[in-house]
Write an enzyme that holds these catalytic residues in place. Structure first.
Site, short mmCIF file in Angstrom:
data_model
loop_
_atom_site.label_atom_id
_atom_site.label_comp_id
_atom_site.label_asym_id
_atom_site.label_seq_id
_atom_site.Cartn_x
_atom_site.Cartn_y
_atom_site.Cartn_z
N HIS A 38 0.84 -1.21 0.00
CA HIS A 38 0.00 0.00 0.00
C HIS A 38 0.88 1.26 0.00
O HIS A 38 0.64 2.21 -0.74
CB HIS A 38 -0.88 0.04 1.25
CG HIS A 38 -1.87 -1.09 1.35
ND1 HIS A 38 -2.02 -1.84 2.50
CD2 HIS A 38 -2.77 -1.59 0.47
CE1 HIS A 38 -2.96 -2.74 2.32
NE2 HIS A 38 -3.43 -2.63 1.10
N LYS A 87 -15.02 -7.91 6.31
CA LYS A 87 -13.88 -8.73 6.73
C LYS A 87 -13.70 -8.73 8.25
O LYS A 87 -14.01 -7.74 8.91
CB LYS A 87 -12.59 -8.16 6.11
CG LYS A 87 -12.54 -8.27 4.60
CD LYS A 87 -11.24 -7.66 4.12
CE LYS A 87 -11.17 -7.61 2.60
NZ LYS A 87 -10.05 -6.81 2.12
N ARG A 129 -2.16 -6.16 -8.47
CA ARG A 129 -1.12 -7.17 -8.26
C ARG A 129 -1.17 -8.27 -9.31
O ARG A 129 -0.16 -8.70 -9.83
CB ARG A 129 -1.28 -7.80 -6.87
CG ARG A 129 -0.89 -6.90 -5.74
CD ARG A 129 -1.43 -7.38 -4.42
NE ARG A 129 -2.89 -7.25 -4.40
CZ ARG A 129 -3.64 -7.42 -3.33
NH1 ARG A 129 -3.09 -7.76 -2.19
NH2 ARG A 129 -4.94 -7.27 -3.40
N SER A 170 -3.13 -8.07 2.77
CA SER A 170 -3.45 -7.82 4.18
C SER A 170 -3.93 -9.08 4.88
O SER A 170 -3.66 -9.27 6.07
CB SER A 170 -4.49 -6.72 4.31
OG SER A 170 -3.94 -5.49 3.91
P1 ADP Z 1 -9.52 -4.08 -0.47
O1 ADP Z 1 -10.08 -4.73 0.75
O2 ADP Z 1 -10.45 -3.13 -1.15
O3 ADP Z 1 -8.82 -5.00 -1.43
P2 ADP Z 1 -6.96 -3.46 0.53
O4 ADP Z 1 -6.71 -2.67 1.76
O5 ADP Z 1 -6.64 -4.90 0.57
O6 ADP Z 1 -8.43 -3.15 0.12
O7 ADP Z 1 -6.19 -2.80 -0.68
C1 ADP Z 1 -6.40 -1.47 -1.04
C2 ADP Z 1 -5.76 -1.22 -2.38
O8 ADP Z 1 -4.37 -1.50 -2.30
C3 ADP Z 1 -6.29 -2.09 -3.51
O9 ADP Z 1 -6.28 -1.33 -4.70
C4 ADP Z 1 -5.28 -3.19 -3.60
O10 ADP Z 1 -5.22 -3.72 -4.91
C5 ADP Z 1 -4.02 -2.43 -3.29
N1 ADP Z 1 -3.00 -3.32 -2.75
C6 ADP Z 1 -3.13 -4.20 -1.74
N2 ADP Z 1 -1.98 -4.87 -1.51
C7 ADP Z 1 -1.09 -4.40 -2.42
C8 ADP Z 1 0.28 -4.70 -2.74
N3 ADP Z 1 0.94 -5.64 -2.09
N4 ADP Z 1 0.86 -4.01 -3.73
C9 ADP Z 1 0.18 -3.08 -4.41
N5 ADP Z 1 -1.12 -2.76 -4.19
C10 ADP Z 1 -1.74 -3.40 -3.21
#
Ligand code: ADP
Length: 156
Positions: free
Chosen positions: A18, A42, A91, A129
Site C-alpha cells: 500500500h 472482513k 497485483r 493484508s
Molecule cells: P480491499 O479490501 O479493497 O482490497 P486493501 O486494503 O486490501 O483493500 O487494498 C487497497 C488497495 O491496495 C487495492 O487497490 C489493492 O489492490 C491495493 N493493494 C493491496 N496490496 C497491495 C500490494 N501488495 N501491492 C500493491 N497494491 C496493493
C-alpha cells in the site's frame, strides 16, 4: 483545479505494498486521501482508529497525504471530498478482473471520477493484508511486510 485522489481500502493492516502505491502516486496528484472503508465485512485485526493512527504515522512528513475513514459508497466519498480520481493497486490478473468490474460500475455511477491503476512492484505482488493479518494473529514477525519503523504492537 487541484488534483485530488482517493486511495480506498480496508488497510488491515497497511502494508509496504500500500505504502509503495501511495508514494509512487504522489507525483501524479496534488493530494492523496487514504480512505478506510467502514463497511467491509472482513474480520478485522486493527480498529479503524488504530489504522488511521498507523497510516498517519507512516506519512507524518507528507502534508499532501491524509487519512480518513468513510461509510457507504467510495464514489460518494469521492464527491464529498471533491476527489476526481480513485487510486487502486493491481497485483495480479485476479485483481484486474475484480477492479475492472468495480471501476466500470463506478464510472456509470459517477462519470466524473476516473480510476487510476498502478501495477504493484514485483516484490510486493504476494503481499496482501489477509496473509499479514494471519501472521500477526499467530504472533509471527511481519516487520518485512510493514512500513519501515512501524511497530505493530503499538496499534493492536
Ligand atoms: P480491499 O479490501 O479493497 O482490497 P486493501 O486494503 O486490501 O483493500 O487494498 C487497497 C488497495 O491496495 C487495492 O487497490 C489493492 O489492490 C491495493 N493493494 C493491496 N496490496 C497491495 C500490494 N501488495 N501491492 C500493491 N497494491 C496493493
Amino acid at each position: 483545479m487541484i488534483r485530488i485522489a482517493v486511495f480506498p481500502g480496508s488497510f488491515d493492516p497497511f502494508t509496504i505494498g500500500h505504502e509503495s502505491i501511495v508514494r509512487r502516486a504522489e507525483s501524479l496528484f496534488d493530494k492523496i486521501i487514504i480512505a478506510i472503508g467502514r463497511n467491509s465485512g472482513k474480520n478485522s485485526l486493527l480498529s479503524i482508529e488504530n489504522r488511521i493512527k498507523l497510516i498517519g504515522d507512516v506519512f507524518i512528513d507528507n502534508d499532501n497525504i491524509s487519512v480518513r475513514s468513510y461509510n457507504g459508497l467510495t464514489v460518494d466519498f469521492c464527491k464529498e471530498v471533491n476527489a476526481q480520481y480513485l487510486l487502486r493497486g493491481l497485483r495480479t490478473a485476479a485483481d484486474f478482473e475484480y477492479e475492472r468490474a468495480i471501476s466500470q460500475v463506478n464510472k456509470v455511477m459517477k462519470p466524473d471520477v476516473e480510476s487510476v491503476f498502478l501495477l504493484t512492484l514485483p516484490e510486493h505482488t504476494p503481499i496482501n493484508s489477509t496473509i499479514i493479518r494471519d501472521i500477526l494473529f499467530h504472533k509471527g514477525d511481519a516487520r518485512k511486510f510493514l512500513p519501515q519503523g512501524i511497530d505493530i504492537k503499538n496499534y493492536l
